[in-house]
Write a protein that holds these residues in place. Structure first.
Motif, PDB file in Angstrom:
ATOM      1  N   MET A 235     -15.497  16.643  22.815  1.00 39.51           N
ATOM      2  CA  MET A 235     -15.554  15.257  23.295  1.00 39.51           C
ATOM      3  C   MET A 235     -14.349  14.452  22.825  1.00 39.51           C
ATOM      4  SD  MET A 235     -19.530  14.259  22.818  1.00 39.51           S
ATOM      5  CE  MET A 235     -20.851  15.248  23.497  1.00 39.51           C
ATOM      6  N   LEU A 236     -13.876  14.757  21.619  1.00 43.39           N
ATOM      7  CA  LEU A 236     -12.713  14.028  21.112  1.00 43.39           C
ATOM      8  C   LEU A 236     -11.425  14.502  21.778  1.00 43.39           C
ATOM      9  CD1 LEU A 236     -13.552  13.799  17.305  1.00 43.39           C
ATOM     10  CD2 LEU A 236     -13.306  11.891  18.881  1.00 43.39           C
ATOM     11  N   GLN A 237     -11.420  15.745  22.228  1.00 45.93           N
ATOM     12  CA  GLN A 237     -10.230  16.263  22.907  1.00 45.93           C
ATOM     13  C   GLN A 237     -10.127  15.710  24.323  1.00 45.93           C
ATOM     14  OE1 GLN A 237      -7.784  18.020  21.898  1.00 45.93           O
ATOM     15  NE2 GLN A 237      -8.459  18.814  19.928  1.00 45.93           N
ATOM     16  N   ASP A 238     -11.304  15.666  24.976  1.00 43.36           N
ATOM     17  CA  ASP A 238     -11.293  15.318  26.394  1.00 43.36           C
ATOM     18  C   ASP A 238     -12.323  14.234  26.658  1.00 43.36           C
ATOM     19  OD1 ASP A 238     -11.211  15.215  29.099  1.00 43.36           O
ATOM     20  OD2 ASP A 238     -11.898  17.275  29.455  1.00 43.36           O
ATOM     21  N   ALA A 311      -5.069  21.437  19.728  1.00 41.07           N
ATOM     22  CA  ALA A 311      -4.470  22.714  20.131  1.00 41.07           C
ATOM     23  C   ALA A 311      -3.035  22.524  20.632  1.00 41.07           C
ATOM     24  CB  ALA A 311      -5.339  23.357  21.203  1.00 41.07           C
ATOM     25  N   GLU A 312      -2.834  21.442  21.456  1.00 37.07           N
ATOM     26  CA  GLU A 312      -1.487  21.269  22.035  1.00 37.07           C
ATOM     27  C   GLU A 312      -0.427  21.061  20.948  1.00 37.07           C
ATOM     28  OE1 GLU A 312      -3.620  17.959  23.440  1.00 37.07           O
ATOM     29  OE2 GLU A 312      -4.777  19.800  23.293  1.00 37.07           O
ATOM     30  N   ALA A 313      -0.797  20.279  19.943  1.00 32.07           N
ATOM     31  CA  ALA A 313       0.173  19.995  18.883  1.00 32.07           C
ATOM     32  C   ALA A 313       0.147  21.071  17.797  1.00 32.07           C
ATOM     33  CB  ALA A 313      -0.140  18.634  18.271  1.00 32.07           C
ATOM     34  N   ASP A 314      -0.838  21.953  17.856  1.00 33.44           N
ATOM     35  CA  ASP A 314      -0.992  23.029  16.876  1.00 33.44           C
ATOM     36  C   ASP A 314      -1.074  22.476  15.447  1.00 33.44           C
ATOM     37  OD1 ASP A 314      -1.337  25.629  16.131  1.00 33.44           O
ATOM     38  OD2 ASP A 314       0.807  26.015  15.839  1.00 33.44           O
ATOM     39  N   ARG A 315      -1.851  21.426  15.295  1.00 32.96           N
ATOM     40  CA  ARG A 315      -2.018  20.842  13.962  1.00 32.96           C
ATOM     41  C   ARG A 315      -3.292  19.988  13.944  1.00 32.96           C
ATOM     42  NH1 ARG A 315      -0.175  15.368  13.860  1.00 32.96           N
ATOM     43  NH2 ARG A 315       0.829  14.809  15.818  1.00 32.96           N
ATOM     44  N   SER A 321      -6.916   8.845  15.276  1.00 35.28           N
ATOM     45  CA  SER A 321      -5.853   8.962  16.276  1.00 35.28           C
ATOM     46  C   SER A 321      -6.416   9.455  17.608  1.00 35.28           C
ATOM     47  CB  SER A 321      -4.745   9.903  15.775  1.00 35.28           C
ATOM     48  OG  SER A 321      -5.267  11.203  15.645  1.00 35.28           O
ATOM     49  N   ARG A 322      -7.424  10.324  17.554  1.00 38.26           N
ATOM     50  CA  ARG A 322      -8.042  10.807  18.795  1.00 38.26           C
ATOM     51  C   ARG A 322      -8.810   9.668  19.473  1.00 38.26           C
ATOM     52  NH1 ARG A 322      -5.663  13.656  21.304  1.00 38.26           N
ATOM     53  NH2 ARG A 322      -7.448  13.710  22.700  1.00 38.26           N
ATOM     54  N   GLY A 327      -9.372   5.711  24.165  1.00 34.34           N
ATOM     55  CA  GLY A 327      -9.559   4.362  24.706  1.00 34.34           C
ATOM     56  C   GLY A 327     -10.749   3.674  24.059  1.00 34.34           C
ATOM     57  N   PRO A 328     -10.793   2.341  24.172  1.00 35.50           N
ATOM     58  CA  PRO A 328     -11.821   1.592  23.436  1.00 35.50           C
ATOM     59  C   PRO A 328     -13.249   1.919  23.881  1.00 35.50           C
ATOM     60  CG  PRO A 328     -10.545   0.140  24.861  1.00 35.50           C
ATOM     61  CD  PRO A 328      -9.855   1.457  24.877  1.00 35.50           C
ATOM     62  N   ALA A 329     -13.486   2.026  25.170  1.00 36.35           N
ATOM     63  CA  ALA A 329     -14.865   2.223  25.643  1.00 36.35           C
ATOM     64  C   ALA A 329     -15.420   3.551  25.139  1.00 36.35           C
ATOM     65  CB  ALA A 329     -14.907   2.157  27.162  1.00 36.35           C
ATOM     66  N   ALA A 330     -14.666   4.611  25.340  1.00 35.64           N
ATOM     67  CA  ALA A 330     -15.130   5.941  24.914  1.00 35.64           C
ATOM     68  C   ALA A 330     -15.230   6.012  23.383  1.00 35.64           C
ATOM     69  CB  ALA A 330     -14.176   7.012  25.439  1.00 35.64           C
ATOM     70  N   SER A 331     -14.292   5.373  22.702  1.00 37.89           N
ATOM     71  CA  SER A 331     -14.298   5.412  21.230  1.00 37.89           C
ATOM     72  C   SER A 331     -15.539   4.740  20.666  1.00 37.89           C
ATOM     73  CB  SER A 331     -13.070   4.698  20.665  1.00 37.89           C
ATOM     74  OG  SER A 331     -11.920   5.251  21.171  1.00 37.89           O
TER      75      SER A 331
END
Lengths: 411, 449
Positions: A235-238, A311-315, A321-322, A327-331
């Motif tokens: 959920m935090l990724q997408d 995964a994309e940043a490999d870290r 930060s996620r 965005g505010p609504a999803a966060s």
């Protein structure tokens, strides 16, 4: 000599006499006003809370919910009476735990655990809490809330007893004791329905959706807190992962969580009710708002700092930060679910007051441990019930935290 | 404005208005207790205002007769009952004049004032025993920088000081200013409760006499002199040691009646010998019953509810408020027990409600005792430490140091839901430590707070 050894007035008197050779008559004197409140009054306040929670269990889980809470209460009373009888027989004195206190603990435990498929578990754990009330709790050196201790054991027991890769483990009948009823009464069958008469499959429609009149009394649902924590990284990724689960009804809506129409503890499924009861306890000075406030601050801070593998940043990146990227609504939605779909509300508002330190500074630390520890435990284990570990740890530290009160006059 | 931490907000009682002190009262036999040998003899006729006993010490007030009468009896009080001499004066006239025509000293010379105040003492009120004579004597050595008139009620349900302030606002403020002049304090402060009935009456008077007014929430026990100094005192060193006077920190504290009496003396050229006495009733909302009385007159003559021997009044009536008040001590004159009389240093008597015997239960660590403690101690922990104080030197140090800061407000016992006698235990330990047990010297590191 332990704290318990001097916890009655007669002992106070003998203690002071012994320490200072003061005549006993000096112990009489001002204040000439009686105590503003009595222990019995406190137990009655807690009984009110327990009864409200039991009534809430009746609403969403029907008579089975109420019976589950009552069985736990009766089990606690029975366990307490066994110990009480043993103390009378062997030590020739009354036990120091009032019957009402044991009953309260049992009812609170019944309300804080899900409705089980079998009646054995609430009866057994109720009995256990009745026994533990004589060993741990506010009046004892080990100031651990007996209900929290038992809740942790309920959570850990099936994990410990589960068969491993090579088989073994506890017998099947024993494991079945831990199977909850993962259903909630549909709106038309509230109070009167049987929660075991449930749909075959877990429903992914909203609870308040219209159901045919001949539909079963209850609908099976997935545990929102469990689902959220198991899918937290996705959920935090997408952002769409969260949106899709919300739109399909897989995740119960926040309104349903606030009302109590989701799979959770029998009497503690309604977050609105828990918050109301928490404020009631604060109003009655049985709970303290700084604990709740620091728990909230600690939980938020810890959650923001939790690592998420990108995964994309490999870290690893932080949750904060996620959330900013989501965005505010999803966060806000995600953070709200972490607070309200998990036992955090129950812990902070109703269970935490049972082991709060006596000092002001200690209460702040206690709240921080509960908030920060609860989120960290849930995050690392992916289990909502792991949050109770933080409350257990905080209550173990409660007595040492008492010492944080330092009088400015003594500096 | 800083507030004390801890404390408890009691419901404020109804303020009562007093008329001006009457010029005469029905004469009653007067019984006084003197610590020093009497200057009068048996059968001697005495005038009102005549000195009956003088300790001869500059910080001890003399004892005067408030009526015209004849010395009926003089007896010795045994040492175990406190020691001293009892003097009984029978009135020779049906009425007693309550005003003494005597000029106040001229000028601001504090020595003159000290002698005059000492001659017509005592000048204290309430249960904190701050006599103006002793303080004036102290400021001869340590000059005072501030004078505070503590108009906060010692126990808010019985607003005795607020009643005095609202009844005589101008006299109270003028008297405060006069007292500040006498002691040479540059700063003056009138400290009252926030009740609008008080503030609306006192504020104009304070404005007229340019005395700063500070109105605060009357949180029990914020009228305690140690807490008053801690919150409202000058400078950095606000702490008042356990046996110290506010004058050690350059502060003089007086109560409203002392200020009113000074002002009336200054303006009327007559000194009031009568004093107000408030009777507080246990029923909530019942206003106090005020009366003007003469110190030493029989308590039964003030109100029927106060009739009875000291033994009969135990558990029924106390001197002061119900939180800190003391029962009347039993007195004997050799012929038998004596009925209690109006005390010289108390403006409030409390009639108590029947108390249910406490049923102590185990401590549930609710923390209420620590929360309400105005000096931020942990009373239940302190009582626990007392158990170890005899054998554990460290525990004894911590206990003793913390006990010094127990101001005996009684709140810990009052809020304890398990009815543990915390305040009583601490008082017993402290009293005993002061008189008999020599605990080790306090350590800088010891802390039970």
């Amino acid at each position: 000599m332990t704290d318990r050894d001097i916890s009655s007035a007669a002992q106070h008197e003998s203690v002071v006499k012994e320490a200072t050779n003061a005549p006993a008559r000096q112990l009489t004197g001002p204040p000439w006003l009686g105590s503003i409140y009595q222990r019995r009054g406190i137990d009655l306040e807690w009984l009110t809370v327990a009864i409200v929670l039991a009534a809430s269990a009746l609403v969403f889980f029907g008579w089975r919910g109420l019976v589950s809470v009552m069985i736990a209460g009766a089990g606690a009373l029975a366990g307490h009476l066994v110990v009480d009888g043993a103390v009378r027989l062997l030590a020739r004195r009354r036990s120091r735990v009032p019957h009402l206190h044991a009953l309260n603990l049992g009812l609170l435990l019944g309300a804080a655990m899900p409705v089980m498929q079998r009646w054995w578990l609430p009866a057994a754990v109720g009995g256990a809490v009745g026994l533990l009330a004589h060993v741990v709790g506010r009046s004892h050196r080990l100031r651990v809330h007996p209900v929290v201790l038992v809740l942790v054991l309920i959570w850990l027991a099936p994990i410990v007893m589960a068969p491993g890769a090579e088989g073994g483990g506890a017998p099947g009948w024993m494991l079945k004791m831990w199977e909850p009823i993962d259903a909630v009464l549909r709106p038309q069958r509230l109070i009167v329905g049987d929660v075991r008469d449930a749909t075959a499959e877990a429903s992914i429609v909203a609870w308040q959706s219209p159901f045919p009149p001949d539909a079963p009394d209850a609908i099976r649902r997935t545990d929102t807190g469990q689902l959220l924590l198991s899918q937290r990284f996705d959920m935090l990724q997408d952002r769409n992962q969260l949106v899709r689960r919300l739109s399909t009804g897989e995740l119960a809506q926040l309104s349903e969580i606030f009302v109590g129409a989701h799979i959770d503890a029998a009497g503690a499924s309604s977050r609105a009710l828990l918050i109301f009861l928490g404020f009631y306890l604060m109003y009655r000075r049985l709970a303290f708002w700084p604990v709740a406030m620091t728990a909230l601050v600690g939980a938020l801070t810890t959650m923001f700092l939790m690592p998420v593998w990108q995964a994309e940043a490999d870290r690893y990146v932080s949750v904060l930060s996620r959330l900013i990227e989501l965005g505010p609504a999803a966060s806000i939605t995600f953070v709200s679910y972490v607070f309200f779909a998990t036992p955090m509300t129950l812990m902070v508002m109703v269970l935490a007051p049972g082991a709060t330190p006596m000092s002001r500074s200690g209460r702040l630390v206690y709240g921080l441990i509960i908030g920060a520890g609860g989120i960290a435990a849930m995050w690392w284990t992916g289990q909502p019930q792991a949050a109770m570990l933080a409350l257990l740890a905080a209550s173990l530290l409660s007595r040492p935290l008492d010492a944080l009160q330092r009088s400015v006059f003594l500096k | 404005m800083a507030r004390i931490r801890g404390g408890m907000e009691f419901r404020q009682g109804a303020i009562v208005r007093l008329p001006a002190p009457p010029r005469t009262l029905t004469a009653q036999p007067i019984r006084l207790l003197s610590r020093s040998a009497p200057r009068v003899e048996l059968g001697e006729a005495v005038r009102h205002g005549q000195v009956l006993a003088d300790a001869g010490q500059p910080d001890r007030p003399c004892m005067i007769s408030p009526i015209h009468g004849r010395v009926q009896r003089i007896w010795t009080v045994p040492a175990e009952a406190g020691g001293g001499w009892g003097i009984l004066i029978e009135p020779t006239e049906p009425t007693a004049t309550t005003m003494l025509s005597v000029e106040p000293p001229r000028g601001r010379t504090s020595e003159n004032w000290l002698e005059a105040l000492r001659r017509f003492g005592p000048w204290c009120e309430g249960d904190w025993r701050l006599d103006l004579v002793a303080q004036l004597h102290a400021v001869q050595k340590h000059p005072a920088t501030m004078l505070i008139c503590v108009g906060l009620d010692a126990f808010p349900p019985y607003p005795d000081r607020s009643s005095l302030l609202t009844s005589f606002p101008d006299d109270a403020v003028l008297g405060t200013q006069i007292a500040a002049d006498i002691v040479g304090a540059r700063r003056v402060l009138m400290l009252t409760s926030q009740a609008s009935a008080v503030v609306s009456r006192v504020k104009p008077a304070c404005r007229n006499f340019r005395v700063p007014l500070t109105a605060v929430t009357n949180l029990y026990p914020s009228a305690d002199p140690r807490l008053v100094l801690w919150v409202h005192g000058p400078g950095r060193h606000k702490k008042l040691g356990p046996n110290a006077l506010p004058t050690d920190r350059g502060v003089v504290m007086i109560g409203p009646w002392t200020a009113i009496r000074l002002a009336r003396w200054f303006t009327n050229r007559e000194l009031d010998l009568a004093q107000p006495l408030f009777i507080g009733w246990p029923e909530p909302g019942t206003p106090m019953t005020p009366a003007y009385v003469l110190a030493g007159q029989p308590l039964a003559s003030v109100h029927g509810a106060l009739a009875g021997s000291a033994g009969a009044l135990v558990g029924r009536v106390v001197r002061g408020n119900p939180m800190t008040g003391q029962p009347f001590a039993a007195e004997h004159d050799g012929n038998g027990a004596l009925d209690p009389v109006v005390p010289t240093d108390e403006l409030l008597l409390s009639v108590l409600a029947p108390m249910r015997p406490p049923k102590p239960e185990p401590c549930i660590s609710c923390g209420w005792c620590a929360q309400v403690c105005p000096t931020e101690l942990r009373p239940v922990r302190l009582v626990q430490l007392l158990t170890r104080a005899k054998t554990d030197r460290h525990a004894a140090q911590r206990t003793r140091r913390a006990l010094e800061w127990c101001i005996d407000c009684g709140l810990c016992s009052h809020v304890c839901p398990t009815e543990l006698p915390l305040a009583q235990s601490l008082r017993a330990a402290r009293d005993n430590a002061e008189t008999a047990v020599s605990l080790p010297v306090a350590s800088e590191h010891g802390n039970a707070g």
